[in-house]
Design a protein around this motif. Structure first.
Motif, PDB file in Angstrom:
ATOM      1  N   CYS A 190      66.019-130.440  90.595  1.00  0.00           N
ATOM      2  CA  CYS A 190      65.905-129.837  91.926  1.00  0.00           C
ATOM      3  C   CYS A 190      67.257-129.633  92.594  1.00  0.00           C
ATOM      4  O   CYS A 190      67.364-128.879  93.560  1.00  0.00           O
ATOM      5  CB  CYS A 190      64.995-130.680  92.826  1.00  0.00           C
ATOM      6  N   TYR A 191      68.297-130.289  92.071  1.00  0.00           N
ATOM      7  CA  TYR A 191      69.646-130.063  92.625  1.00  0.00           C
ATOM      8  C   TYR A 191      70.694-130.633  91.661  1.00  0.00           C
ATOM      9  O   TYR A 191      70.476-131.684  91.036  1.00  0.00           O
ATOM     10  CB  TYR A 191      69.810-130.735  93.987  1.00  0.00           C
ATOM     11  N   VAL A 207      71.641-133.035 100.695  1.00  0.00           N
ATOM     12  CA  VAL A 207      71.318-131.975  99.736  1.00  0.00           C
ATOM     13  C   VAL A 207      69.836-131.630  99.826  1.00  0.00           C
ATOM     14  O   VAL A 207      69.036-132.390 100.394  1.00  0.00           O
ATOM     15  CB  VAL A 207      71.667-132.407  98.294  1.00  0.00           C
ATOM     16  N   CYS A 209      66.489-130.983  97.735  1.00  0.00           N
ATOM     17  CA  CYS A 209      65.762-131.157  96.479  1.00  0.00           C
ATOM     18  C   CYS A 209      64.356-130.654  96.722  1.00  0.00           C
ATOM     19  O   CYS A 209      63.489-131.398  97.181  1.00  0.00           O
ATOM     20  CB  CYS A 209      65.759-132.617  96.045  1.00  0.00           C
TER      21      CYS A 209
END
Length: 521
Positions: A190-191, A207, A209
């Motif tokens: 997801c990241y 971040v 995700c």
């Protein structure tokens, strides 16, 4: 007094509490309810109040406040519970779903220092590894892994990572993933941190995700040195970046689950609404399901506002169209505004098409009028009045006739009453020029006698051959004979035998009969 009376009595002991509720309904008797709960204290209230820790119309939202929140809005007066954010005048609906959950990692030789996997989710944000608040992977581990079990599947969006201060190289190229498996095999990425991730002053990194899963994993090609990882989600019933939008505010079609990140409506939106969470009204000029209808496509009569939900034509439809937004054309058998007229009801010459207005191509059959030949011409006056004008004229004539009739009736009634009143007060008096001549009733007067007829004015029959009538203007009484003596009289013109004499409200002809003034018998 009628009504409902409720009395609640609570008895608390060291082991349990007993609550007695006594209810009286409209004075008809008492009902007693008892409840006992051991081991804990449960706050219970009657009416619309929510239990402690809950708020909202249905008491379905959790507060997550250190002190009781507002039971309507969920606002906290103090701080939030550990792992939740907001408070102090805000709701505590945004929470860290990783807080105190079970965390694991690949084997590490730093466990003896207390630098274990669980330190990443203990709520301690201290970024100094020497303070025993961080996780440190094995120095020689070729691919270190750290994983947290969130306890259930979540839709994840926002993640905050507190890295060891000053060690930017231990976060660059790190990979974040989600899965529903408990193995250390990474799931769906997801990241990924860029190789040139910028160093921050506090070594904290926010971040995105964006994904769904129960297990959240971070891997690195060199080493992991994590002090705290927070994975944010909204409390049940709310969503959004700040978890400030209630799921009940959405305009979803049907019963749609509420994703805590976007509040997505799975089945789409109700008519008139758009957006992922269906909280945005259709833009100006559009309306209906998925905002797919355009106001300019409507066939409204005159100017009509365009409601973003239904696009209703307030003034109705133009000829040839029907339905609420006037976008449905009439079938071949109907015409007119809202298609309320039938083509078969017209009286056209020959065969005529039936367009939206229903106008007859070659005119009307004899006796019918209007463009669609549905008006009976016999009902219209030769002067050119149409049916509506004729109807107005008939109503006005009726009203005028009623008013005139009432006035005439009042006049006649008043005159008759006055006549009856005068007749009852007066008595006929016979006056003779000859004192010894007996009086006679006026109707018995012959041509040879000369009595007076007395109504309001005194008159006598002076009729001889060729003699005119005479009306006495006044009279006096002879003291010797008690007879009325003429003092003066007006002699009318000599006219034919049919001449009338005027006696107040009546006249008498030569034949002795009376008639009303102004009317010839």
């Amino acid at each position: 007094m009628s009504g409902v009376w409720i009395l609640t009595v609570t008895v608390v002991t060291s082991a349990f509490w007993i609550q007695v509720i006594i209810v009286n309904i409209a004075g008809e008797g008492w009902l007693v309810f008892m409840a006992a709960v051991s081991g804990c204290w449960i706050h219970h209230t009657l009416g619309t109040s929510c239990p402690i820790g809950k708020f909202g119309d249905t008491c379905s939202y959790s507060c997550h406040c250190t002190q009781p929140c507002n039971q309507t809005t969920g606002v906290c007066n103090g701080a939030c519970d550990p792992g939740w954010f907001g408070g102090n005048g805000q709701t505590c609906q945004k929470g860290n779903i990783a807080y105190n959950q079970t965390a694991t990692s690949s084997p590490t030789d730093y466990a003896r220092h207390g630098w274990t996997a669980d330190k990443v989710v203990d709520g301690n944000r201290d970024q100094d590894v020497l303070h025993n608040s961080c996780f440190h992977s094995a120095y020689q581990d070729p691919k270190p892994v750290w994983t947290v079990d969130l306890g259930q599947q979540y839709r994840i969006h926002d993640v905050r990572i507190y890295n060891r201060a000053g060690y930017i190289q231990l976060i660059r190229t790190a990979v974040l993933s989600l899965s529903n498996s408990s193995s250390f095999t990474p799931g769906v990425t997801c990241y990924t941190f860029p190789n040139d991730t910028v160093k921050t002053n506090n070594s904290v990194y926010d971040v995105t995700c964006d994904g769904t899963g129960r297990y959240f994993t971070i891997t690195h090609s060199i080493r992991l040195n994590l002090c705290e990882v927070e994975i944010y989600a909204c409390s049940s019933g709310s969503y959004g970046q700040k978890c400030s939008n209630a799921c009940t505010d959405r305009k979803c079609a049907g019963d749609s689950p509420c994703d805590h990140v976007r509040g997505t409506c799975v089945a789409g939106c109700e008519p008139g609404w758009m957006g992922e969470d269906c909280r945005e009204a259709c833009s100006t000029g559009s309306y209906g399901q998925s905002c797919g209808n355009y106001c300019t496509d409507r066939k409204c009569a005159g100017d009509s506002p365009c409601d973003h939900v239904r696009g209703t034509c307030v003034s109705g439809c133009a000829p040839g169209w029907m339905s609420e937004d006037c976008r449905e054309a009439c079938d071949i058998n109907h015409y007119g505004a809202n298609c309320d007229k039938t083509c078969a009801s017209r009286h056209c010459v020959g065969n005529s098409s039936c367009a939206s207005t229903g106008d007859c191509d070659r005119g009307c059959d004899t006796g019918w009028a209007q463009a669609d030949c549905t008006e009976d011409a016999r009902c219209v006056q030769a002067a050119g009045y149409n049916l509506s004008q004729l109807a107005v004229a008939v109503v006005l004539a009726f009203v005028a006739g009623a008013v005139v009739g009432a006035i005439v009736s009042a006049v006649i009634w008043r005159r008759r009453n006055r006549c009856l009143h005068k007749t009852s007060e007066s008595r006929p008096t016979t006056v003779s020029l000859v004192p010894t001549e007996p009086p006679q009733a006026s109707d018995d007067v012959g041509p040879e006698t000369r009595p007076y007829d007395s109504l309001n004015a005194v008159s006598y029959d002076a009729k001889m051959k060729g003699e005119p009538y005479c009306t006495v203007k006044s009279g006096q009484t002879n003291a010797k004979t008690d007879a009325t003596v003429l003092t003066s009289c007006d002699v009318s013109d000599s006219i034919a035998a049919g001449t009338y004499e005027t006696l107040d409200n009546t006249s008498r002809g030569t034949d002795g009969e009376y008639s009303e003034i102004g009317k010839v018998k």
